[in-house]
Design a protein around this motif. Structure first.
Motif: not given
Length: 162
Positions: A101-103, A92-95, A49-50
């Motif tokens: 990959s970009d949040v 974290v699971r939701q993200l 994740l970024v």
């Protein structure tokens, strides 16, 4: 796994067991060179994740940074560490489950606010004061007014469900 004490590249696993409700594996290790003992945790990571900041800057997502923010909001509040860890894992699971990959940083903040609101009102207000960049007392009053106007029922613990 590198030994944190002597830097040796080799270590032996002495014990493995599930942790964090099966979301991680806790391993006790020993270094054959210095006999140092240490613990490691392995977690499933669906994707790298970024976090995209408001300025457009991109930084790698850090679970530890998220945990520190939540811990700061919950400082001196009577919330069990296991519940905090479950909350962080859930965020974290939701993200990761967004498929992207970009949040945006706003999404991370919103998910933390939602989670804290279900756990502790004081922690929610503390986090909101930083996340929403409060400038004066009226900002606190507005958030407390939101809590009074739309109170959420407390999230049951595992013991309450049984």
């Amino acid at each position: 796994m590198r030994c944190p004490f002597c830097g040796s590249q080799d270590s032996q696993v002495k014990d493995s067991r599930p942790a964090e409700d099966g979301g991680a594996i806790r391993r006790r290790r020993v270094c054959p060179d210095c006999n140092g003992r240490f613990t490691t945790f392995e977690r499933v990571q669906l994707r790298e994740l970024v976090v995209v900041k408001k300025s457009g800057r991109r930084v790698p997502f850090e679970r530890d940074k998220l945990a520190r923010s939540v811990q700061t909001a919950l400082r001196k509040r009577s919330v069990e560490p296991e519940r905090i860890e479950r909350m962080i894992s859930g965020i974290v699971r939701q993200l990761e489950s967004t498929g992207e990959s970009d949040v945006p940083s706003e999404m991370v903040g919103r998910l933390v606010m939602e989670a804290l609101r279900g756990v502790d009102d004081v922690a929610y207000v503390r986090f909101a004061s930083v996340y929403r960049d409060f400038r004066e007392a009226r900002d606190f009053e507005a958030v407390i007014g939101e809590l009074k106007a739309d109170p959420l029922p407390p999230v049951p613990d595992d013991e309450d469900r049984a």
